[in-house]
Design a protein around this motif. Structure first.
Motif, PDB file in Angstrom:
ATOM      1  N   TYR A 519       1.001  -1.203   0.048  1.00 34.86           N
ATOM      2  CA  TYR A 519       0.011  -0.086   0.068  1.00 34.86           C
ATOM      3  C   TYR A 519       0.966   1.151   0.109  1.00 34.86           C
ATOM      4  N   ARG A 520       1.007   1.906   1.151  1.00 30.39           N
ATOM      5  CA  ARG A 520       2.101   2.938   1.118  1.00 30.39           C
ATOM      6  C   ARG A 520       2.906   2.903   2.526  1.00 30.39           C
ATOM      7  N   SER A 521       3.682   3.758   2.938  1.00 30.66           N
ATOM      8  CA  SER A 521       4.347   3.677   4.342  1.00 30.66           C
ATOM      9  C   SER A 521       3.422   3.922   5.264  1.00 30.66           C
ATOM     10  N   GLU A 522       2.310   4.623   4.996  1.00 30.59           N
ATOM     11  CA  GLU A 522       1.763   4.981   6.173  1.00 30.59           C
ATOM     12  C   GLU A 522       0.863   3.509   6.820  1.00 30.59           C
ATOM     13  N   ALA A 523       0.575   2.561   5.849  1.00 29.89           N
ATOM     14  CA  ALA A 523      -0.058   1.462   6.111  1.00 29.89           C
ATOM     15  C   ALA A 523       0.730   0.740   7.273  1.00 29.89           C
ATOM     16  N   GLY A 524       2.156   0.928   7.398  1.00 28.89           N
ATOM     17  CA  GLY A 524       2.786   0.190   8.362  1.00 28.89           C
ATOM     18  C   GLY A 524       2.655   0.435   9.793  1.00 28.89           C
ATOM     19  N   TYR A 525       2.376   1.872  10.155  1.00 25.71           N
ATOM     20  CA  TYR A 525       2.199   2.239  11.361  1.00 25.71           C
ATOM     21  C   TYR A 525       1.264   1.479  12.296  1.00 25.71           C
ATOM     22  N   PRO A 526      -0.215   1.325  11.716  1.00 25.31           N
ATOM     23  CA  PRO A 526      -1.188   0.433  12.606  1.00 25.31           C
ATOM     24  C   PRO A 526      -0.810  -0.939  13.152  1.00 25.31           C
ATOM     25  N   ILE A 527       0.226  -1.595  12.232  1.00 23.09           N
ATOM     26  CA  ILE A 527       0.681  -2.966  12.531  1.00 23.09           C
ATOM     27  C   ILE A 527       1.892  -2.421  13.393  1.00 23.09           C
TER      28      ILE A 527
END
Length: 554
Positions: A519-527
């Motif tokens: 997806y994008r870099s931002e998708a990693g933060y919730p994980i």
């Protein structure tokens, strides 16, 4: 030395004229006071003696620029001189097909020091290969970068889009230098790294830097999260190096009621002294807020954290911030070079100077002191550095923003386990997923590209992927797993049972990196955030944040 009086006087008058024109001052202002005139005359005398009497012919341009550099060295860590040819190169590098590697960095403090990466731009070339905040740049294309100034490093890192540059870094905790081959690219301009709902009440917004569009982005994300039920906010300013002051002020304004001082500046020139205050109609003026900061949070992020702390508007959590609060203004000189001179300092509403102390341009002491004071506790602080917030809480001055809750490194935390740290130090999670994703991209996109929510909820690192990761780690780390009882204390060797004990954390890292690729870099933060110590600590502190918020409810 025999100097014709008329010629000497003419030369002196020309120097004064150039100085006045370059700095936008009148000549009489430039030489106000007998001592200033005498010192300027001494500088002229020295220049003429060296130019005419030195045993070898000298380059007047080199002499002049060395004199300027010497004067700036006696000032502060951020006043700089940019030669005319470098100004032109910097301007050219922002045109056409020139690109960069997507990092923010602080330059070397001394000739023996190295530049430090303070943050990587999300989805930029450096983040994608595993460069991390805190990395020290020791070489570029196998040529030493030790002691190199900011302009020289930028010149070597920038280049044509699509070309490659090799960057060698020393990573804190790593036992050997790490090499990264980075493909230059146009750098993304957005500044909100991630914004999502942590749970049905808690919103999370991470600001990577303060750019021209930051306030607009912040408002859009906040409205979206409020529409989804956000009742409290985690504002993540870790690794935010600052940027445009006014956008930082605008972000703080959205969280404060009208009429509150956000930041003020003081300079010797009255025109450089100003006060920024909050305006009516903020988006989130009463709800609980927690702000995350660390040692790489600087400048604009310190303005926001300091204002919210001094007004008891937010609970500040993390580690002491960088401590940069010097305002520079560019003054073009006659030959096209630029003098970047500090003209004022930032202060928080309570009167705290954000700037870390420095003495007579002592860069080494400046950086050492910032690191040494990062973990201060209130009991260790002298009364002269204690200030009161709007509602009487004690906060600390002396450079940077000391959090209300200091999160210290807990070696027992799974995220800081030796095997996990070894993986992170070598960026093996980033490098492996990049390689594995490239080999399986088509199938992964067919399965997950339009199913982000399903991926977040259901994807798991299976046994096959787990084993493939450790094969890669052995080849590229090198990081080896050995049978229990056979793990020698040698570097890069861990018992298989230790890796299994921390499998959940390592698998989460791999899943977060894969989400960033899909997806994008931002998708990693919730994980990633739920396993990260600062975030975990923040989620336990809502009662304290709510107590602060109660001060602001009508």
């Amino acid at each position: 030395m025999h100097t014709r009086p008329k010629k000497r006087s003419l030369l002196f008058a020309v120097i004064l004229l150039l100085l006045g024109a370059a700095l936008g001052m009148q000549i009489d202002a430039a030489v106000s006071g007998d001592d200033t005139f005498e010192q300027l005359k001494k500088l002229e005398d020295a220049f003429l003696v060296i130019d005419r009497q030195y045993v070898e012919k000298v380059n007047p341009k080199v002499l002049a620029e060395s004199a300027i550099a010497g004067m700036l060295k006696a000032l502060d860590p951020h006043s700089t001189f940019i030669p005319a040819e470098e100004v032109a190169e910097l301007q050219e590098s922002y045109r056409g097909s020139f690109g960069g590697i997507g990092i923010w960095f602080e330059p070397a403090a001394t000739e023996k020091d190295t530049a430090k990466v303070t943050s990587t731009i999300p989805d930029g070339p450096s983040e994608m290969v595993g460069l991390m905040p805190g990395d020290r740049i020791v070489a570029i294309n196998d040529s030493s970068a030790i002691g190199m100034n900011s302009q020289a490093i930028q010149k070597r890192l920038k280049g044509l889009v699509g070309t490659k540059v090799k960057v060698t870094v020393i990573r804190p905790g790593a036992r050997r230098p790490l090499d990264f081959v980075i493909t230059r690219d146009q750098i993304p301009l957005y500044s909100i790294d991630s914004a999502y709902m942590v749970d049905d009440r808690t919103g999370y917004v991470r600001i990577g830097r303060f750019a021209m569009t930051t306030h607009q982005e912040f408002v859009e994300h906040m409205r979206r999260l409020k529409a989804r039920g956000m009742q409290r906010l985690i504002l993540d300013l870790r690794d935010n190096p600052g940027g445009i002051k006014q956008t930082a002020v605008q972000v703080a304004d959205e969280l404060l009621k009208a009429g509150k001082t956000i930041v003020y500046t003081r300079g010797r020139n009255p025109a450089e002294s100003e006060v920024d205050r909050s305006t009516p109609g903020g988006l989130f003026e009463e709800e609980p807020v927690i702000v995350l900061v660390n040692g790489n949070s600087a400048s604009g992020s310190e303005i926001v954290a300091g204002a919210l702390q001094d007004h008891d508007r937010a609970l500040i959590v993390g580690r002491r911030t960088f401590g940069k609060a010097l305002v520079q203004r560019p003054f073009p000189l006659s030959d096209g070079s630029v003098l970047q001179v500090t003209v004022s300092r930032y202060y928080t509403p309570a009167g705290r100077l954000i700037q870390t102390p420095y003495e007579n341009g002592d860069l080494e002491g400046y950086f050492e002191q910032k690191v040494a004071t990062r973990e201060l506790n209130l009991d260790e602080v002298p009364d002269s550095l204690k200030y009161k917030t709007a509602h009487g809480r004690v906060v600390v001055g002396g450079g940077g923003i000391l959090p209300d809750v200091v999160v210290t490194a807990d070696s027992t935390h799974p995220f800081l386990a030796p095997v996990v740290m070894a993986v992170r130090e070598r960026a093996l999670d980033v490098r492996f997923i990049r390689d594995w994703f490239n080999r399986h991209e088509r199938a992964l996109r067919e399965q997950w590209a339009d199913r982000q929510e399903a991926f977040m909820q259901t994807f798991e690192v299976d046994e096959a992927l787990w084993q493939e990761f450790w094969r890669y780690a052995a080849e590229e780390g090198p990081l080896h797993l050995v049978s229990d009882g056979a793990a020698a204390p040698a570097e890069g060797r861990f018992a298989r049972s230790e890796a299994e004990a921390h499998r959940a954390v390592l698998a989460t890292l791999l899943k977060a990196r894969l989400a960033q690729r899909l997806y994008r870099s931002e998708a990693g933060y919730p994980i990633f955030n739920p396993i990260e110590p600062d975030f975990q600590q923040a989620m336990q502190l809502w009662k304290r944040a709510e107590a602060l918020a109660a001060f602001h409810i009508r």
